[in-house]
Design a protein around this motif. Structure first.
Motif, PDB file in Angstrom:
ATOM      1  N   THR A  28      20.227   6.049   9.224  1.00 18.07           N
ATOM      2  CA  THR A  28      20.994   6.764   8.188  1.00 18.07           C
ATOM      3  C   THR A  28      20.730   8.264   8.254  1.00 18.07           C
ATOM      4  O   THR A  28      21.636   9.065   8.027  1.00 18.07           O
ATOM      5  CB  THR A  28      20.640   6.243   6.779  1.00 18.07           C
ATOM      6  N   ASP A  83      24.265   9.260   6.805  1.00 17.77           N
ATOM      7  CA  ASP A  83      24.848   8.302   5.852  1.00 17.77           C
ATOM      8  C   ASP A  83      23.951   8.207   4.608  1.00 17.77           C
ATOM      9  O   ASP A  83      22.804   7.771   4.697  1.00 17.77           O
ATOM     10  CB  ASP A  83      24.978   6.934   6.537  1.00 17.77           C
ATOM     11  N   ARG A 138      30.672   4.797   8.019  1.00 18.26           N
ATOM     12  CA  ARG A 138      30.213   5.777   7.021  1.00 18.26           C
ATOM     13  C   ARG A 138      31.396   6.492   6.376  1.00 18.26           C
ATOM     14  O   ARG A 138      31.415   6.719   5.153  1.00 18.26           O
ATOM     15  CB  ARG A 138      29.292   6.814   7.702  1.00 18.26           C
TER      16      ARG A 138
END
Lengths: 290, 122
Positions: free
Chosen positions: A36, A41, B57
């Motif tokens: 991430t 993200d 995402r």
């Protein structure tokens, strides 16, 4: 060769699913956080849950990984490598997630060969599309599936090689001229008509004893195309190919240099220049007259 | 049909390398520029696991943390090299109980990725 590739594909397809290959690590927070962080993200459900698109990450072979002997993509890759289709590019990936994974879960993956289609002509070269289907399991429960397709292709000839003109007894004088940076136009010695491209007979009087004159190479763009595709060895596309009407009245094709595709116009004055390819070949090209 | 907010990613060399390693993809073309050039590429380029992750995402940034991603399907186009910018655009439409988002990721060379993402919204 096509037959043996298809036979091997059929054999590998028959084998069905490979044995389950366990992931190196269980689903875990540090790897989720690395992922991430790198991808930017900020979804707050991570790292208590794993991003679904990470499913393939857990079972990557890693830095020093060796493919399993029964991995059908590895086996098919070897067959196609041996047949000269040595380059690879991924073209499609479809992942279906049955549920989200939690840290601590242990994954294993199986893969089977779906199909092998080819040979196909593609922009990258001739090649075969190889499609595999993978399933990820936690214990006996399938949690995700993936269709993955790659193109295994034969890389084209190295850039720098060019498409050479066909030189025959009718056109030999023209290419002998370009080698000396002379633009030669065929002329009928009997009726004095000029003609291009060269041919054995005068289309006006039928004389079969052609002669030529040397042109100063001035003219204007009569028409042109912008070539985007297919690839041309040794060229960065797009290029402009102009049909130029010379002051003598004949029309001649050549690449128009230094003029962007958006700036070319009919009637634009041009002059000949020379592009030396190698000791045997010099091509006439056009340049805009400022 | 709903248009999603655009997502622009600067695909710096650092981004290409860190995402390749975070997805455990150690192919040299994703971290070694000399090797990438020797194989005919202009530079190192994004790996497919990252492209798939970015498509996901892009959709969850819009759909929110309670959305469940069911399927990501991508078709790859031109490579996205280090130093480029990758811009995602998309439109969402309902499909049965789910929402399907059509996604395009463009870089300077053209469409790097086109695809669809199926999500269940709360």
């Amino acid at each position: 060769m096509t037959g043996s590739i298809e036979a091997e594909a059929a054999r590998l397809r028959q084998l069905g699913e490979s044995r389950p290959r366990p992931a190196r690590d269980p689903v875990n927070e540090p790897m989720i956080n690395n992922w991430t962080e790198a991808l930017g993200d900020r979804n707050p459900v991570y790292p208590e849950l794993a991003p679904p698109a990470m499913v393939q990450v857990w079972t990557m072979y890693g830095l020093n990984g060796v493919r399993d002997a029964d991995d059908p993509l590895g086996a098919m890759t070897k067959v196609l490598d041996d047949a000269g289709f040595t380059s690879v590019v991924a073209t499609n990936c479809e992942q279906t997630y049955h549920r989200y994974l939690k840290p601590g879960e242990r994954l294993a993956v199986t893969t089977r060969l779906s199909d092998v289609v080819g040979p196909k002509r593609t922009a990258l070269g001739e090649g075969w599309f190889v499609t595999t289907l993978s399933t990820w399991y936690v214990g006996d429960e399938p949690v995700a599936e993936m269709m993955f397709r790659v193109l295994k292709f034969a890389p084209p000839e190295p850039t720098g090689s060019v498409i050479r003109p066909l030189v025959n007894q009718d056109t030999e004088f023209f290419w002998a001229g370009t080698a000396e940076r002379e633009l030669r136009i065929q002329r009928c010695p009997d009726c004095r008509a000029l003609r291009h491209p060269p041919g054995p007979f005068c289309p006006r009087c039928g004389s079969a004893t052609p002669d030529y004159v040397v042109s100063p190479g001035r003219g204007e763009v009569f028409s042109y195309v912008v070539h985007h595709h297919p690839p041309v060895p040794g060229k960065r596309l797009p290029i402009v190919i102009a049909l130029v009407e010379l002051e003598e009245g004949v029309r001649m094709l050549g690449e128009l240099l230094d003029v962007s595709p958006d700036d070319v116009r009919i009637g634009q004055p041009v002059t000949v220049d020379w592009s030396r390819v190698d000791s045997d070949l010099t091509l006439p090209v056009w340049r805009a007259v400022p | 049909m709903t248009r999603l907010p655009e997502l622009a990613i600067d695909t710096t060399a650092t981004f290409v390398v860190s995402t390749a390693l975070a997805t455990r993809d150690f192919q040299d073309v994703h971290h070694d520029r000399d090797a990438a050039v020797a194989r005919g590429s202009r530079d190192i380029f994004l790996n497919i696991l990252t492209t798939t992750g970015l498509v996901q995402r892009f959709v969850t940034d819009w759909a929110g943390p309670r959305a469940l991603v069911r399927n990501v399907s991508v078709r790859l186009g031109v490579p996205c090299y280090a130093g480029d910018t990758l811009v995602f655009t998309g439109t969402a439409k309902p499909d049965g109980q789910d929402t399907v988002v059509d996604v395009v990721g463009k870089c300077s060379l053209g469409d790097h990725v086109t695809g669809t993402v199926r999500v269940s919204l709360p």
